[in-house]
Write a protein that holds these residues in place. Structure first.
Motif, PDB file in Angstrom:
ATOM      1  N   TYR A 116      26.364  60.480  25.887  1.00  0.00           N
ATOM      2  CA  TYR A 116      26.356  59.465  24.834  1.00  0.00           C
ATOM      3  C   TYR A 116      24.892  59.142  24.561  1.00  0.00           C
ATOM      4  N   SER A 138      27.825  61.345  20.348  1.00  0.00           N
ATOM      5  CA  SER A 138      28.411  61.705  21.631  1.00  0.00           C
ATOM      6  C   SER A 138      28.762  63.188  21.632  1.00  0.00           C
ATOM      7  N   VAL A 161      31.249  64.721  19.044  1.00  0.00           N
ATOM      8  CA  VAL A 161      32.553  64.067  19.082  1.00  0.00           C
ATOM      9  C   VAL A 161      32.755  63.249  17.814  1.00  0.00           C
ATOM     10  N   ASP A 162      33.898  63.439  17.175  1.00  0.00           N
ATOM     11  CA  ASP A 162      34.269  62.607  16.027  1.00  0.00           C
ATOM     12  C   ASP A 162      34.924  61.322  16.521  1.00  0.00           C
ATOM     13  N   TYR A 163      34.374  60.196  16.118  1.00  0.00           N
ATOM     14  CA  TYR A 163      35.021  58.928  16.449  1.00  0.00           C
ATOM     15  C   TYR A 163      34.581  57.877  15.435  1.00  0.00           C
ATOM     16  N   THR A 164      35.405  56.851  15.288  1.00  0.00           N
ATOM     17  CA  THR A 164      35.100  55.739  14.398  1.00  0.00           C
ATOM     18  C   THR A 164      35.030  54.460  15.223  1.00  0.00           C
ATOM     19  N   VAL A 185      37.574  52.639  21.901  1.00  0.00           N
ATOM     20  CA  VAL A 185      37.732  53.834  21.076  1.00  0.00           C
ATOM     21  C   VAL A 185      37.428  55.048  21.956  1.00  0.00           C
ATOM     22  N   GLN A 186      38.368  55.977  22.015  1.00  0.00           N
ATOM     23  CA  GLN A 186      38.191  57.140  22.888  1.00  0.00           C
ATOM     24  C   GLN A 186      37.116  58.082  22.358  1.00  0.00           C
ATOM     25  N   LEU A 187      36.197  58.459  23.253  1.00  0.00           N
ATOM     26  CA  LEU A 187      35.198  59.473  22.944  1.00  0.00           C
ATOM     27  C   LEU A 187      35.616  60.828  23.506  1.00  0.00           C
ATOM     28  N   ASN A 228      35.614  55.891  26.966  1.00  0.00           N
ATOM     29  CA  ASN A 228      35.815  55.133  25.732  1.00  0.00           C
ATOM     30  C   ASN A 228      34.555  54.342  25.406  1.00  0.00           C
TER      31      ASN A 228
END
Length: 323
Positions: free
Chosen positions: A120, A166, A230-233, A240-242, A251
């Protein structure tokens, strides 16, 4: 009695280390490349820094508290060896290009676990980058030809990074951290690294660093993977899961109000890495524990309900082991 545990950081001075981790040193040393926040690596066992269990090391605590500390399922699988290594990494120069073996190969060669990890990006300078895999489909022969003709960089994939990005790095993926990256790293408990290229750099005595070409060649994943980030919002006040893999789940939790966390169905310890801000963690059964920016805390598996009270907007990595 168990409670949320903090540990003395194990600081690693590196020729490529920067100044971001100097505050963790009593002498405010520079060139600290890594801070091992929680470690069970041999000769690098973390020692508790807070509360009545201060000065006990992590392995001793697992021997005494077993599943209450790490979770029954985790204890059955790993015994007294804590399964994760948690780090901060501060790169003031490009790190060597490397690869890690999987569990099967590591067991066969080193009687150890393999090394799957994630990063991260806690902070990054402008134009900071990582090396992640290859920029095209390749094979062992092409790789070796590029390596021995000093053209390895021509076939490697470079990723520009920014704060909040990430990346997942499974065993076998060629990778490297670039200058200007400040990274939180979650990985299996393993210190096995095969160095494959170091830019032909020499030390003060004119020697190049040892490379592990023969060991690395048979564990490298030569396939082209178009996506590594990693795609995350992000979602305020919600985990929010990474990354979720067999070795760990990580997360991201960004919160500015009190957060109640329930772990009734989780048979695992929980780790919080405080990337930004500060907060207090309460289990309702022991004294609350303050967690400041840059600190890491381990919540024993016996606590199934905890509350996080932020003093300001806080950004936290939440880490545990699932089935």
């Amino acid at each position: 009695m168990l409670y949320p545990l903090k540990f003395h950081p194990i600081l690693k001075k590196k020729i490529w280390g920067g100044e971001r981790l100097s505050y963790k040193s009593e002498q405010h040393e520079e060139s600290i490349g890594e801070s091992w926040e929680i470690s069970a690596v041999e000769d690098n066992i973390s020692v508790v820094s807070n509360g009545i269990l201060a000065d006990n090391d992590l392995q001793e605590l697992i021997e005494v508290y077993m599943g209450d500390l790490v979770g029954d399922r985790v204890y059955e699988k790993f015994g007294v060896e804590f399964p994760l290594l948690i780090k901060y990494i501060d790169a003031n120069d490009d790190l060597s290009i490397q690869v890690h073996p999987d569990d099967e190969t590591a067991k066969e060669r080193h009687n150890a676990y393999g090394k799957t990890e994630m990063w991260y990006i806690a902070d990054a300078e402008k134009d900071a980058s990582l090396i992640m895999g290859f920029n095209k489909e390749t094979d062992k022969a092409e790789y070796l030809q590029a390596l021995h003709s000093n053209r390895l960089m021509d076939i490697l994939n470079t990723e520009k990074v920014k704060k909040g990005d990430s990346f997942f790095i499974p065993a076998g993926l060629v990778h490297a951290i670039g200058k200007g990256c400040y990274i939180a790293e979650i990985q299996q408990t393993s210190d096995i690294t095969y160095r494959i290229y170091d830019y032909n750099r020499k030390d003060a005595e004119g020697h190049t660093r040892e490379l592990h070409t023969d060991l690395a060649t048979d564990v490298i994943d030569y396939h082209y993977h178009p996506k590594h980030k990693v795609d995350y919002t992000p979602h305020d006040n919600k985990s929010v899961q990474l990354v979720k893999c067999p070795y760990f789940t990580t997360n991201l939790l960004v919160f500015d109000r009190d957060i109640e966390k329930e772990y009734v169905h989780l048979d695992s310890f929980v780790i919080y890495m405080c990337i930004q801000g500060k907060f207090t963690i309460s289990t309702g059964e022991c004294e609350p524990v303050m967690v400041n920016k840059g600190e890491t805390v381990l919540v024993p598996a016996c606590f199934k309900n905890v509350t996080l009270y932020p003093d300001e907007v806080s950004r936290v990595l939440e880490i545990y082991v699932e089935e």
